[in-house]
Design a protein around this motif. Sequence first.
Motif, PDB file in Angstrom:
ATOM      1  N   GLY A  42       0.838  -1.196   0.000  1.00  0.00           N
ATOM      2  CA  GLY A  42       0.000   0.000   0.000  1.00  0.00           C
ATOM      3  C   GLY A  42       0.866   1.237   0.000  1.00  0.00           C
ATOM      4  N   ASP A  43       0.234   2.393  -0.048  1.00  0.00           N
ATOM      5  CA  ASP A  43       0.956   3.661  -0.166  1.00  0.00           C
ATOM      6  C   ASP A  43       0.250   4.689   0.718  1.00  0.00           C
ATOM      7  N   THR A  44       0.779   4.876   1.923  1.00  0.00           N
ATOM      8  CA  THR A  44       0.101   5.785   2.861  1.00  0.00           C
ATOM      9  C   THR A  44       0.557   7.222   2.621  1.00  0.00           C
ATOM     10  N   HIS A  45      -0.375   8.152   2.680  1.00  0.00           N
ATOM     11  CA  HIS A  45      -0.014   9.560   2.506  1.00  0.00           C
ATOM     12  C   HIS A  45      -0.417  10.420   3.694  1.00  0.00           C
ATOM     13  N   HIS A  46      -1.629  10.258   4.178  1.00  0.00           N
ATOM     14  CA  HIS A  46      -2.123  11.238   5.146  1.00  0.00           C
ATOM     15  C   HIS A  46      -2.697  10.570   6.386  1.00  0.00           C
ATOM     16  N   VAL A  47      -2.242  11.069   7.536  1.00  0.00           N
ATOM     17  CA  VAL A  47      -2.654  10.548   8.835  1.00  0.00           C
ATOM     18  C   VAL A  47      -3.416  11.654   9.551  1.00  0.00           C
ATOM     19  N   HIS A  48      -4.597  11.348  10.037  1.00  0.00           N
ATOM     20  CA  HIS A  48      -5.316  12.331  10.852  1.00  0.00           C
ATOM     21  C   HIS A  48      -5.990  11.639  12.024  1.00  0.00           C
ATOM     22  N   GLY A  49      -6.138  12.381  13.132  1.00  0.00           N
ATOM     23  CA  GLY A  49      -6.723  11.823  14.346  1.00  0.00           C
ATOM     24  C   GLY A  49      -8.193  12.157  14.459  1.00  0.00           C
ATOM     25  N   SER A  50      -8.896  11.412  15.317  1.00  0.00           N
ATOM     26  CA  SER A  50     -10.304  11.717  15.569  1.00  0.00           C
ATOM     27  C   SER A  50     -10.410  12.938  16.486  1.00  0.00           C
ATOM     28  N   TYR A  51     -11.515  13.645  16.321  1.00  0.00           N
ATOM     29  CA  TYR A  51     -11.722  14.914  17.033  1.00  0.00           C
ATOM     30  C   TYR A  51     -12.887  14.828  18.012  1.00  0.00           C
ATOM     31  N   THR A  52     -12.753  15.523  19.134  1.00  0.00           N
ATOM     32  CA  THR A  52     -13.905  15.896  19.944  1.00  0.00           C
ATOM     33  C   THR A  52     -13.743  17.373  20.264  1.00  0.00           C
ATOM     34  N   ASP A  53     -14.794  18.128  20.044  1.00  0.00           N
ATOM     35  CA  ASP A  53     -14.773  19.550  20.344  1.00  0.00           C
ATOM     36  C   ASP A  53     -13.581  20.279  19.698  1.00  0.00           C
ATOM     37  N   GLY A  54     -13.288  19.925  18.462  1.00  0.00           N
ATOM     38  CA  GLY A  54     -12.279  20.669  17.696  1.00  0.00           C
ATOM     39  C   GLY A  54     -10.831  20.309  17.989  1.00  0.00           C
ATOM     40  N   THR A  55     -10.615  19.285  18.837  1.00  0.00           N
ATOM     41  CA  THR A  55      -9.227  18.885  19.051  1.00  0.00           C
ATOM     42  C   THR A  55      -9.144  17.365  19.169  1.00  0.00           C
ATOM     43  N   TYR A  56      -7.916  16.841  19.202  1.00  0.00           N
ATOM     44  CA  TYR A  56      -7.745  15.392  19.203  1.00  0.00           C
ATOM     45  C   TYR A  56      -8.292  14.756  20.479  1.00  0.00           C
ATOM     46  N   ASP A  57      -8.998  13.623  20.307  1.00  0.00           N
ATOM     47  CA  ASP A  57      -9.519  12.918  21.482  1.00  0.00           C
ATOM     48  C   ASP A  57      -8.772  11.613  21.750  1.00  0.00           C
ATOM     49  N   SER A  58      -7.725  11.351  20.971  1.00  0.00           N
ATOM     50  CA  SER A  58      -6.848  10.196  21.220  1.00  0.00           C
ATOM     51  C   SER A  58      -7.564   8.860  21.052  1.00  0.00           C
TER      52      SER A  58
END
Length: 647
Positions: A137-153
């Motif tokens: 595969g070919d990964t390009h973009h990593v993003h985290g889940s949000y709660t209230d506009g910031t990362y919730d881990s």
Amino acid sequence: MTTDNKNTDDKNVPESAPTDETRRKFLGATALLAGGGMAMGLVGCKNSGDSASGSASSGQSAAHGKFEVAPGKLDDYYIFSSAGHNGEVRIYGCPSGRTLKRIPVFNLDPMVGWGITNESKKIIGTKPDGSLKYTTGDTHHVHGSYTDGTYDSKYLWVNDKLNNRLARIRMDRMECDAITEIPNVQGFHGMFPDKRDPVDPAINHTTRVFCGAEFHTPQVNDGRDLRNPEKWFCLFTCIDAESMEVRWQVKVDGNMDLCATSYDGKLAAINQYNTENGSVLGEMMSAEHDAVLFINIARVEAAIKAGKSFTSGSSKVPVVDGTKKANPDPKTSLTCYVPIPKNPHGVNVSPDGKYFVASGKLSPTASVVETELVHKWFAGEIKDARECVVAEPEIGLGPLHTGFDGKGNAYTTLFLDSQIVKWNVAAAIAQFKGDKTAQPVVDRIDVHYQPGHGYTSMGETKEADGKYFNSGNKFSKDRFLPVGPLHSEAEQLIDITGNKMQLIHDHTAYPEPHDAIIVRADVVKTRQVSDMNDFPNAVKSSGDSRIERNGKKVNVYLTSEAPAFSLDEIAVKLGDEVTITLTNHDKVEDLTHGFGIERYNINFIVNPQETHSVTFKADKPGMFWIYCTHFCHALHLEMRSRFIVEA
Ligand code: RUQ
Ligand code: CUA
Ligand code: CA
């Protein structure tokens, strides 16, 4: 100097290029080659090299001792980074640049047994014969889940451009737990989770993940229209964040590159470099403007609810039509195409949620689109979508990606200039309105060399803190000891707390470091030891160890506890299909065991309290040592068993 790169020709160094180690001989060779194609079609850049717009810093290190993470001390931030065509996700410490973990996702990893254990194969996906459907595969973009506009881990998501899959990583364990293949797309590149619900304000966390598609294809791609590109198109895709099922798709004009979402949850934005729908380079560069495409999420979901959708081929996913032709009235339109010069790259949202910034790539500009004006366009209050652009500062050559410091400044990577440019968004808007005294560009710094993505600490959240900018450079050339034709890649960490940017250090990355997010360490909550109950096939006690036969199928259950496996011998018959299930009963943090069978190509680990299984055919008679592959104990070498295959 043994490290000198002998085959670089000094004569190629342009006179203006410094020849100290901050730039070495790079500008003489690679820049011209790599830049040659991109320079075509560039419009003039007044600001580049213009001293009034800030001259580049030397690139010399700041007092990097200040940022040293002493032995035994912990970093303040995590960097979660995609690994390009290596197919994995990596975790670095920041500011140290230390590699903390490599998470196998779309690749195979014998260290943990990814692609070897039954559990990982199930996540990756198998063919009817049990073999893996994809191994790369070919990964390009990593993003985290949000709660209230910031990362919730809770989760990270990462795309696979090659086989068009979205993977999820659960952040408590930092392991991939789900992979979804997207139907009817190719070149799945940009990806971003939503930040809240588009209609229900009570839902202020991520419930959808949006996926663009770069390459237009025949629809359906079953052998029809093989050479009729005028019939090909791209689909924008929404995937459910929890179930990981594909919810819906939107047919669009042109292609889709990077993706970003608004803080109000209502918009997904995608830059488009090929609005021409070209199939070859010249066609893709013919238009002066391409676009940033905005998807009105609530309207798309209402249209699907109202049954205004179709399906494509064997896919059951509802598709709605977001092309311009099908959406003549802004007041009901599912999409808004904002014209942006020229083959734009990257789209990023400012931490206050007010602006989307896309870079020109072939234009030396960044375009600032105001979120509120896009909403007004959808309300029918603005006629020309181009009016949503509120600034277009000239910032340098080959602009790609932008990070923000939460103090009103943007930091854009300049691929051709090999620089990071810091510019002020408010000043850019003032200049666009006609204020001749406004000077958007605040500072420039050289990076080594040719940056792609750049990102700031917490910069994609409303908690952007303006501490660090990391530059993911596409070429390292001569920055590190030579290691043969394949070079290490270079990431450079920059201190952005002051008015001028200061280089802190370089750290190496195995190709290709692509995009990443920098997350404050206190946000991330991991579990350092697993719970045995989370593994449904756990062998709960060593007393449960046994070998069960059902015809040609043999099930082996055993446990590990340093320094021994619970069975000294596993005896089967030639031709048996063997499933081995192993539970690690050690409870101590960091006490991982490995399980390898000589000449049987079996190799995986079990962390404390974890269970994994493998299934394979006993196709060679003989005695084969089983040994622990992961150093676990003073008697690690003695931690063995025997696999006996009777002819
Ligand atoms: S794109 S280098 Cu794959 Cu992230 Cu801009
Ligand atoms: Cu168990 Cu090494
Ligand atoms: Ca174009």
